[in-house]
Design a protein around this motif. Structure first.
Motif, PDB file in Angstrom:
ATOM      1  N   GLN A  91       0.621  -1.557   0.272  1.00  8.69           N
ATOM      2  CA  GLN A  91      -0.008  -0.312   0.140  1.00  8.69           C
ATOM      3  C   GLN A  91       0.644   1.283  -0.184  1.00  8.69           C
ATOM      4  O   GLN A  91       0.334   1.967  -0.650  1.00  8.69           O
ATOM      5  CB  GLN A  91      -0.744  -0.379   1.486  1.00  8.69           C
ATOM      6  N   THR A  92       2.349   1.184   0.730  1.00  8.65           N
ATOM      7  CA  THR A  92       3.077   2.587   0.945  1.00  8.65           C
ATOM      8  C   THR A  92       3.647   2.694   0.029  1.00  8.65           C
ATOM      9  O   THR A  92       4.998   3.740   0.396  1.00  8.65           O
ATOM     10  CB  THR A  92       3.164   2.580   2.161  1.00  8.65           C
ATOM     11  N   HIS A  93       4.424   1.861  -0.790  1.00 10.49           N
ATOM     12  CA  HIS A  93       5.612   1.563  -1.923  1.00 10.49           C
ATOM     13  C   HIS A  93       5.753   2.851  -2.303  1.00 10.49           C
ATOM     14  O   HIS A  93       6.433   2.602  -3.233  1.00 10.49           O
ATOM     15  CB  HIS A  93       5.765   0.546  -2.336  1.00 10.49           C
ATOM     16  N   HIS A  94       4.265   3.477  -2.557  1.00 13.69           N
ATOM     17  CA  HIS A  94       4.490   4.715  -4.172  1.00 13.69           C
ATOM     18  C   HIS A  94       4.306   6.417  -3.137  1.00 13.69           C
ATOM     19  O   HIS A  94       4.175   7.016  -3.568  1.00 13.69           O
ATOM     20  CB  HIS A  94       3.757   4.456  -4.858  1.00 13.69           C
ATOM     21  N   GLY A  95       3.582   6.445  -1.336  1.00 13.19           N
ATOM     22  CA  GLY A  95       2.770   6.860  -1.157  1.00 13.19           C
ATOM     23  C   GLY A  95       2.375   7.927  -1.195  1.00 13.19           C
ATOM     24  O   GLY A  95       1.288   7.043  -2.574  1.00 13.19           O
ATOM     25  N   THR A  96       2.671   9.081  -1.757  1.00 14.39           N
ATOM     26  CA  THR A  96       1.707   9.758  -3.018  1.00 14.39           C
ATOM     27  C   THR A  96       2.543  10.503  -3.718  1.00 14.39           C
ATOM     28  O   THR A  96       2.405  12.089  -4.058  1.00 14.39           O
ATOM     29  CB  THR A  96       1.139  10.869  -2.091  1.00 14.39           C
ATOM     30  N   ASN A  97       3.357   9.688  -4.204  1.00 14.89           N
ATOM     31  CA  ASN A  97       4.330  10.472  -5.012  1.00 14.89           C
ATOM     32  C   ASN A  97       3.816  11.060  -6.379  1.00 14.89           C
ATOM     33  O   ASN A  97       2.703  10.991  -6.873  1.00 14.89           O
ATOM     34  CB  ASN A  97       5.245   9.311  -5.566  1.00 14.89           C
TER      35      ASN A  97
END
Length: 777
Positions: A634-640
Motif C-alpha cells: 500500500q505504501t511503496h509509492h506513498g503519494t508520489n
C-alpha cells in the motif's frame, strides 16, 4: 491540566496486570490445603510435643513401597481353565485317519499276488506330512516310519495317544506359566468362577514341552515315540489362560492387608519432639503417625500441632516483592521498548505469555515445593525432587517473546518471571539465577533462529547456560556430586521440553495475534509461494525488479538496524498487483513491442498505473498475507507524483484548457510509517531511476540517488517515517554502493567490434525511457 482519558486507560490496564499476576501467583502457588501443620525434616521445631496417647509409628514410605512390591511378586497367579478335551479328541481322530492311510494296513495284494500300496497313498502322505509338520523328521524318514506300522501298533498308538491327551489336558497346558517359571498357581474353572481350586504344584505343560509327557511310554519303540510326540504337539490345545482380573483382585486384597504401622510404639506422655531441636525424618514420621492414629480433627492433635493458616505478614511480603519487580520491569519496558509499550496488540501478546508462564510456574511450585514434595514419591533422591522446579517454563516464555515480540522484551520478561519463581520458592537466589541464565542464553541465540529446524540451537544454549550456573552453585556450596548430576539431568529435560513446546506454540501465537516472525517471513519468500510463482511466470520484469529492490533495501536495513528479513520479503511482494495486468508496465514488455502508454492520454496511464496498488491490496487479502506485508504493497509509492505523465499532460495542454491539478497525478498513498516500508519505497524509486541511466558512472548514480532523496523529503513522503537524518545518510551511501556495483561498466569483447556492435546502445529506446513509469516510483 486536563487528563487524557485514553492515556489513563492505557496505563491503567497495563499496571493492573501486575496485581492480577501477583494475586494469581499467591493463590496458585500454595500446596494442597491441610488441616494440620507439616513438620519438615531439616527445620527447627518451635515447640516441645508430648504424646497425648500411646500410638504406633508408621512405616517409612520406602518400606511400604518395598513391601508392596514383594506382595505383587509373590501373589499366586490365577489361571482360568477351559474344556478342550472334545476338540483334542476330534483332532486325534483326524490324525489316526491319516495314519491308517499311510501304514501297512492300507496296503493290498494285486492280481499277481504282489503287496502294493494304494494309488493315492503318495498324495495322502504329502497332505499328512504338511498337516502334521513333524520336527526334525524329513518326509522320507516319516514315510519309512509309517511303513513299519502294522494294525496292532496303530491300535496301541491310538490308545496311548488318548491316554496322553487325557493326562495333559487334566493337568493343564499354558504358554505363560510352566513349571520352569512359576512354582504354584491357582486354577479356576470357567464354568464356575466362584469355585477356586487349591494351589497346586504347577506341573503345567507348554505345547513345546509336551514331549516330557511321553516319558511314561518309554517302552515304545523309538519310531513310535517320535510319532506320539509329534502327534501330541499337533493335537494338544492350550486350556489355561492367565486371568488378569482375578489375579489383580487378589493382589489388591493382599495390598490392603499390609499393616502401615511398625511394631514400634510411643508411650503416652513420651517426648515426640523437643523445642529448638532440628527435625529428623524419623521425627516427621512420628508426627504423621500421631496425626493418623488419632485423627487430624481430634482436639488433642489440634491443641498440640495447631491448624494450617496463611500468615498475613508472609502474604504481604511476597505480594510486595513480586509487585515491585514487575513494576520496575514495566518501567524498563516503557523506556527501552516503546513500540511494544504503545502497541496494544504487542503488549497484550507480551502479557499473555507472561501470565501463562507465571501460572504454570506457580502450579509447579505448588506441587514441588517443600510442603508439596511428598506428592511426588519414589524419585531417585531428595535432590532430584528439589531440582524439578527447573522444569519451570520461564525459559520457554522468554524464548517465545524473543521470537514473537523482541529480545529486549524477552529479557525483561525473564527477569520478572525468574524473580517470581525465586520469591515463591522460598526466596531462592539459586533458582532465580538458574532460570534467568537459562532464559537469557536462549534469548541471545533467538535472533539467529530463522528456521524451525534451527531450534536445536536454543536447546543447546538453554542447557549450556543452566549447566554453567549449576556447576557454579555446586562448586560454591557444600553439595554432593549426585546433586550436580541431578541438576544437569533436569536442566536437559527442561530445555528439551521448552524447545518442544515452543515449536508448537509459536505457530499458535502467530495465528491468534497475527504476528509475523522471521520464520514465517522466510516461508513467504520461497519461490513456490503462489503469488511469487505467478509473478515469475507472467511478470518476469517485475520479478527481476523486486529482487533487486529486495537486495538493496535489505542491505540498507542491516546498516541502520531495521529488520532485514521483513524488508526483503516486503520488497518481493510490493509490486505484486502488477501480475493482474503485466503488459501495462514497461519492464514486462518485450523489446520490440509498442508501449501502451504512447497511445493513450496521460490521465488514463495514471489510472492504469495506480490500479496495481489496489490490485495488490486485493491479492494480499485473497491470499491472506500478513498485515506487515500489506503495508509494503500500500505504501511503496506513498503519494508520489507521476512526473512523466504530469509533464506529458502539461505539454499537451492547450492555453484554453483548465490548469492541471497535480493531485490528479499522485498515488493515493498512504505514506510509509515503518523504517522497513520507507526503505522499500526509496529503493523502488532508485532502482527504476538508475536503470534508465545510460552508461552511468558512480558519480551519476550518486547524483540521481541524492536527487530522489531530496525530492522525497521536500515532497513530505518521509514525514511519517521513523527514519532519522542520520539513517537517511547511511541509507544513501548503501544505495550508492550497491547500485554502482550493479551498473558498473562492462568489458567490451573483441567480437562486439567484429560485428560493428561496439557503439550499439542496448538500453531502452529514448521514447520508452521517457515513458518508463518506474521513474515515478
Amino acid at each position: 491540566m486536563k487528563l487524557d482519558k485514553s492515556k489513563v486507560f492505557t496505563l491503567g490496564w497495563r499496571f493492573l496486570s501486575i496485581l492480577i499476576v501477583a494475586v494469581s501467583a499467591e493463590i496458585i502457588s500454595h500446596p494442597p490445603s491441610r488441616k494440620s501443620l507439616t513438620f519438615i525434616p531439616g527445620e527447627v521445631s518451635d515447640r516441645t510435643i508430648l504424646s497425648p496417647i500411646e500410638f504406633k509409628v508408621l512405616k517409612a514410605n520406602e518400606s511400604l513401597a518395598a513391601e508392596s512390591a514383594y506382595v505383587r511378586d509373590t501373589v499366586t497367579p490365577i489361571l482360568s481353565k477351559t474344556d478342550v478335551y472334545d476338540k483334542c479328541m476330534i483332532t486325534k481322530d483326524s490324525f489316526m485317519t491319516f495314519l491308517d492311510s499311510c501304514t501297512l494296513k492300507s496296503y493290498t495284494y494285486d492280481s499277481l499276488g504282489n503287496f502294493q500300496p494304494p494309488q493315492n497313498r503318495e498324495r495322502v502322505l504329502n497332505e499328512f506330512y504338511e498337516w502334521l509338520q513333524p520336527r526334525n523328521l524329513t518326509k522320507n524318514q516319516f514315510d519309512s516310519i509309517c511303513r513299519t506300522l502294522d494294525s496292532r501298533t496303530v491300535q496301541n498308538l491310538s490308545r496311548s495317544l488318548g491316554e496322553l491327551i487325557d493326562t495333559v489336558v487334566s493337568i493343564g497346558i499354558s504358554e505363560s506359566f510352566t513349571q520352569n517359571r512359576q512354582k504354584t498357581v491357582i486354577v479356576i474353572d470357567t464354568d464356575g468362577f466362584t469355585q477356586i481350586q487349591k494351589p497346586q504344584a504347577a506341573i503345567l505343560f507348554s505345547v513345546d514341552q509336551l514331549s516330557d509327557a511321553i516319558l511314561t511310554y518309554s517302552a515304545y519303540r523309538k519310531e513310535d515315540t517320535v510319532i506320539l510326540r509329534n502327534a501330541l504337539r499337533k493335537i494338544a490345545e492350550v486350556n489355561l489362560y492367565y486371568d488378569k482380573n482375578w489375579t489383580n483382585a487378589k493382589i489388591d486384597s493382599a495390598l490392603r492387608s499390609i499393616d502401615p504401622y511398625t511394631d514400634i510404639k510411643v508411650s503416652k506422655g513420651a517426648e515426640v519432639l523437643r523445642q529448638n531441636q532440628q527435625i529428623t525424618k524419623d521425627d516427621s514420621i512420628k508426627i504423621a503417625s500421631l496425626i493418623k492414629f488419632v485423627g487430624e480433627d481430634d482436639p488433642q492433635v489440634i491443641s498440640l500441632l495447631g491448624k494450617s493458616k496463611y500468615r498475613l505478614k508472609d502474604i504481604l511480603g511476597r505480594l510486595i516483592s513480586v509487585s515491585a519487580v514487575f513494576f520496575l520491569s514495566y518501567l524498563f519496558l516503557a523506556f527501552l521498548c516503546p513500540m511494544t509499550w504503545k502497541t496494544r496488540s504487542r503488549m497484550f501478546l507480551f502479557l499473555s505469555i507472561v501470565f501463562l508462564t507465571a501460572v504454570t510456574t506457580c502450579i509447579l511450585i505448588k506441587y514441588l515445593g517443600p510442603s508439596g514434595n511428598e506428592l511426588i514419591p519414589n524419585f531417585p533422591s531428595e535432590n532430584f525432587k528439589d531440582n524439578l522446579i527447573a522444569l519451570s517454563p520461564v525459559a520457554l516464555g522468554g524464548f517465545l517473546i524473543a521470537l514473537l515480540v523482541g529480545p529486549g522484551e524477552a529479557l525483561i520478561s525473564s527477569l520478572m518471571l525468574s524473580a517470581l519463581a525465586g520469591v515463591y520458592w522460598g526466596y531462592s537466589l539459586n533458582l532465580f539465577l538458574a532460570l534467568l541464565i537459562g532464559s537469557a542464553s536462549a534469548i541471545v541465540v533467538s535472533r539467529k533462529i530463522h528456521r524451525r529446524a534451527s531450534f536445536y540451537t536454543a536447546l543447546l544454549a538453554m542447557f549450556s547456560g543452566m549447566s554453567v550456573i549449576s556447576t557454579g552453585l555446586y562448586l560454591s556450596g557444600d553439595l554432593p556430586l549426585k546433586a550436580l548430576l541431578n541438576s544437569l539431568i533436569v536442566s536437559f529435560i527442561g530445555s528439551t521440553l521448552s524447545v518442544f513446546f515452543a515449536l508448537g506454540l509459536i505457530s499458535l501465537f502467530e495465528r491468534l495475534f497475527n504476528i509475523v516472525t522471521d520464520m514465517k517471513l522466510l516461508e513467504l519468500s520461497l519461490d513456490n509461494q503462489p503469488l511469487l510463482h505467478k509473478m515469475a511466470r507472467v511478470a518476469q520484469g517485475t520479478k527481476y525488479h523486486s529482487l533487486i529492490v529486495g537486495d538493496i533495501s535489505e542491505a540498507a536495513a542491516k546498516a541502520i538496524g531495521a529488520n532485514p528479513i521483513l524488508t526483503r520479503v516486503g520488497a518481493y511482494y510490493h509490486d505484486i498487483g502488477k501480475i493482474e495486468n503485466p503488459e501495462n508496465f514497461i519492464e514486462n514488455q518485450s523489446m520490440n513491442s509498442l508501449n501502451i502508454h504512447d497511445s493513450i492520454y496521460p490521465s488514463e496511464s495514471v489510472n492504469l498505473l495506480r490500479k496495481h496498488v489496489e490490485d495488490g491490496k486485493e491479492l494480499a487479502q485473497k491470499y491472506k498475507l500478513p498485515a506487515e506485508i500489506k503495508e509494503f504493497i500500500q505504501t511503496h509509492h506513498g503519494t508520489n507524483v507521476m512526473e512523466v505523465f504530469l509533464h506529458k499532460a502539461s505539454v499537451a495542454r492547450k492555453p484554453e484548457d483548465p490548469e492541471i491539478d497535480e493531485n490528479q497525478f499522485r498515488y493515493k498513498g498512504p505514506l510509509p510509517k515503518s523504517r522497513e516500508a520507507t526503505l522499500v519505497m526509496l529503493a523502488d524509486s532508485i532502482e527504476a531511476a538508475c536503470r534508465s541511466l545510460k552508461n552511468p558512472s558512480e558519480e551519476d548514480i550518486r547524483k540521481k540517488i541524492k536527487s530522489i532523496f531530496e525530492r522525497r523529503i521536500s515532497d513530505g513522503q518521509l514525514k511519517d517515517s521513523e527514519l532519522s537524518m542520520r539513517d537517511l545518510d547511511t541509507v544513501e551511501e548503501v544505495f550508492v554502493k550497491h547500485m554502482a556495483s550493479l551498473y558498473h561498466p562492462r568489458i567490451q569483447y573483441p567480437s562486439d567490434k567484429d560485428y560493428g556492435e561496439q557503439d550499439k546502445d542496448y538500453s531502452a529506446e529514448p521514447e520508452k525511457q521517457k515513458t518508463d513509469q518506474e521513474n515515478n516510483t
